[in-house]
Design a protein around this motif. Structure first.
Motif, PDB file in Angstrom:
ATOM      1  N   PRO A 131       0.948  75.201  84.221  1.00 53.48           N
ATOM      2  CA  PRO A 131      -0.230  74.381  84.550  1.00 53.48           C
ATOM      3  C   PRO A 131       0.097  73.320  85.601  1.00 53.48           C
ATOM      4  CG  PRO A 131       0.003  74.628  82.168  1.00 53.48           C
ATOM      5  CD  PRO A 131       1.256  75.170  82.779  1.00 53.48           C
ATOM      6  N   GLY A 132      -0.773  73.221  86.617  1.00 51.86           N
ATOM      7  CA  GLY A 132      -0.620  72.193  87.634  1.00 51.86           C
ATOM      8  C   GLY A 132       0.376  72.508  88.721  1.00 51.86           C
ATOM      9  N   LEU A 133       1.024  73.680  88.672  1.00 53.05           N
ATOM     10  CA  LEU A 133       1.973  74.047  89.716  1.00 53.05           C
ATOM     11  C   LEU A 133       1.217  74.675  90.883  1.00 53.05           C
ATOM     12  CD1 LEU A 133       4.956  74.335  90.612  1.00 53.05           C
ATOM     13  CD2 LEU A 133       4.963  76.589  89.510  1.00 53.05           C
ATOM     14  N   TYR A 134       1.490  74.195  92.099  1.00 49.41           N
ATOM     15  CA  TYR A 134       0.783  74.703  93.270  1.00 49.41           C
ATOM     16  C   TYR A 134       1.644  74.518  94.519  1.00 49.41           C
ATOM     17  CZ  TYR A 134      -0.293  69.728  94.000  1.00 49.41           C
ATOM     18  OH  TYR A 134      -0.189  68.364  94.174  1.00 49.41           O
TER      19      TYR A 134
ATOM     20  N   LEU B  52       5.074  72.297 100.770  1.00 50.16           N
ATOM     21  CA  LEU B  52       5.642  71.622  99.602  1.00 50.16           C
ATOM     22  C   LEU B  52       5.182  72.294  98.313  1.00 50.16           C
ATOM     23  CD1 LEU B  52       5.047  67.970 100.820  1.00 50.16           C
ATOM     24  CD2 LEU B  52       7.278  69.108 100.666  1.00 50.16           C
ATOM     25  N   ILE B  53       6.114  72.467  97.389  1.00 46.19           N
ATOM     26  CA  ILE B  53       5.837  73.057  96.077  1.00 46.19           C
ATOM     27  C   ILE B  53       6.273  72.069  95.005  1.00 46.19           C
ATOM     28  CG2 ILE B  53       6.444  74.943  94.493  1.00 46.19           C
ATOM     29  CD1 ILE B  53       6.812  76.759  96.880  1.00 46.19           C
TER      30      ILE B  53
ATOM     31  N   ASP C  53      11.706  79.058  99.345  1.00 51.63           N
ATOM     32  CA  ASP C  53      11.116  79.650 100.536  1.00 51.63           C
ATOM     33  C   ASP C  53      11.364  81.153 100.480  1.00 51.63           C
ATOM     34  OD1 ASP C  53       9.739  79.727 102.878  1.00 51.63           O
ATOM     35  OD2 ASP C  53      11.218  78.679 104.083  1.00 51.63           O
ATOM     36  N   MET C  54      10.819  81.904 101.423  1.00 50.15           N
ATOM     37  CA  MET C  54      10.958  83.358 101.403  1.00 50.15           C
ATOM     38  C   MET C  54      11.368  83.885 102.765  1.00 50.15           C
ATOM     39  SD  MET C  54       6.909  84.450 101.272  1.00 50.15           S
ATOM     40  CE  MET C  54       7.251  86.211 101.115  1.00 50.15           C
TER      41      MET C  54
ATOM     42  N   PHE D 143       9.175  71.446  89.271  1.00 51.50           N
ATOM     43  CA  PHE D 143      10.221  71.948  90.163  1.00 51.50           C
ATOM     44  C   PHE D 143      11.098  72.962  89.437  1.00 51.50           C
ATOM     45  CE2 PHE D 143      14.364  71.743  92.261  1.00 51.50           C
ATOM     46  CZ  PHE D 143      14.004  71.870  93.598  1.00 51.50           C
ATOM     47  N   ASP D 144      11.473  72.662  88.207  1.00 52.16           N
ATOM     48  CA  ASP D 144      12.282  73.598  87.424  1.00 52.16           C
ATOM     49  C   ASP D 144      11.514  74.887  87.154  1.00 52.16           C
ATOM     50  OD1 ASP D 144      14.321  71.750  87.388  1.00 52.16           O
ATOM     51  OD2 ASP D 144      13.841  70.968  85.399  1.00 52.16           O
TER      52      ASP D 144
END
Length: 323
Positions: free
Chosen positions: A261-264, A292-293, A123-124, A102-103
C-alpha cells in the motif's frame, strides 16, 4: 530578475504557502513534505538540505568512468539553461523516501530481476524480455529459434549477476526538492545517479506519471499512455508485463507487480528532448528527468502537492489547473 518570469517574489511566496499547507507527514522519520519556510531570520537553502557533498557536482553526476563531473543546471523549455542549481537556492519543500516502502521495493525488484536486470538499483535495463517478449510477431520466431542468444542478458542476470538490494541512499531524506526555480531530484533510482533540475516552466504537470503499484493490473494500450494517478507501470523496474502486437507491442498486461500500500513510482520529464545518433540509431529522450520510487507521502498527496506548487509558480500547470 524574477525567478518565475513575472512576479518572482509573489510566485515564490505562493509556492511556500502551498508547501506549508500540506498536513500529511511521511512515516518513519523521513523528510517532511512541508519542507522549508522562513524560521526567524534563517532561510533554508539547497546547501543546508542536501548534506551529500557531491549531490550537485561530483561522482553522482555521471554513470561510468572517464567523464568529468559538471554542475547541475535547470532544464527549461529550450533545453539546459545557464541557471545552475546552486547551494544558495532557497528551498520551499522537501520530500523524502520511506524506509519500509524502500525495502518493499527492493523485494519487488528481486522478483523481476531476471527480466529487468540492473542489480544494486531500483532501475531497469532494456532487453528483449522487458521491451518485446514472445507475443509480438515476427519476433516470436526469433524468440524460439534464437532463444539462447536473445535471452543471453537474462541468463547473465540469473547466473553471473544475481539480484542485489539497492542500499538506502545518502540522499533519501531529500529525494525531491522544491526550490523557487523548479524541482531537483535523481535522474535514475540508483545510489550514484545524476542529479537533475527542471524549471517549473520546463515540464507539463499533465504529463507527470504517478505509477501506483497497489492498483489492480489491467490491459492497456501502449500507444495511448496514461498520466497522473492513472499512469500504468507497464515498462517499470518493479513490474513484469506481457506485451502483444505486430512488429511492435501495442497492448500489455502487467503480470507481476508489488502490492505494498502506498508504494508508487514518480516520474517527471522535461518537455525538452535531446536527440542522439543518426539514421537507424537515432533516438530521443527527455533532457531533464526525475525518477523516484518509495517516496514517503501518499501518491495522491505527492501529486497534488506538485500540481499546486507548479501552478503557483506560473508554469504550464497554471493553465491545467484553470481547466
Amino acid at each position: 530578475m524574477p525567478l518565475f518570469g513575472g512576479g518572482g517574489a509573489k510566485a515564490a511566496a505562493a509556492v511556500a504557502d502551498v508547501i506549508v499547507a500540506q498536513t500529511e507527514l511521511p512515516a518513519l522519520g523521513a523528510a517532511p513534505l512541508v519542507g522549508s519556510v522562513l524560521q526567524g531570520e534563517v532561510v533554508r537553502t539547497v546547501g543546508d538540505v542536501c548534506r551529500q557533498s557531491d549531490y550537485l557536482t561530483g561522482k553522482g553526476n555521471y554513470r561510468g568512468a572517464g567523464k568529468e563531473s559538471q554542475p547541475t543546471s535547470y532544464v527549461g523549455t529550450s533545453g539546459v539553461t545557464p541557471q545552475q542549481v546552486l547551494p544558495t537556492d532557497v528551498v520551499r519543500g522537501v520530500v523524502g523516501l520511506d524506509r519500509q516502502k524502500f525495502d518493499a521495493a527492493n523485494e519487488a525488484k528481486r522478483k523481476v530481476h531476471v527480466c529487468n536486470g540492473n542489480p544494486g538499483t531500483l532501475d531497469m535495463t532494456n532487453s528483449f524480455c522487458s521491451s518485446f517478449g514472445p507475443c509480438v510477431p515476427p519476433w516470436t520466431a526469433h524468440f524460439i529459434i534464437f532463444c539462447p542468444c536473445i535471452c543471453a542478458p537474462n541468463i547473465y542476470w540469473a547466473t553471473c549477476k544475481p539480484h542485489q538490494d539497492m542500499e538506502y541512499p545518502e540522499w533519501a531524506d531529500y529525494a525531491l526538492v522544491y526550490t523557487d526555480s523548479g524541482v531537483v531530484g535523481k535522474r535514475h533510482m540508483e545510489p550514484d545517479a545524476k542529479t537533475n533540475g527542471i524549471l517549473w516552466s520546463g515540464f507539463d504537470i499533465d504529463k507527470v506519471e504517478v505509477r501506483r503499484y497497489d492498483t489492480p493490473a489491467t490491459c492497456n494500450f501502449i500507444c495511448c499512455p496514461k498520466y497522473g494517478l492513472d499512469a500504468t507501470p507497464t515498462y517499470d523496474p518493479l513490474t513484469c508485463s506481457l506485451k502483444c502486437g505486430l512488429l511492435l507491442p501495442c497492448c500489455a498486461k502487467v503480470c507481476i507487480q508489488p502490492d505494498t500500500p502506498g508504494l508508487y513510482h514518480l516520474l517527471i520529464e522535461s518537455t525538452h528532448t535531446t536527440t542522439e545518433g543518426g539514421g537507424k540509431h537515432k533516438h530521443s529522450f527527455a533532457t531533464g528527468r526525475i525518477s523516484l520510487i518509495a517516496l514517503a507521502p501518499s501518491p495522491e498527496a505527492c501529486y497534488d502537492q506538485l500540481r499546486k506548487a507548479a501552478a503557483a509558480a506560473g508554469g504550464p500547470a497554471a493553465a491545467a489547473m484553470a481547466r
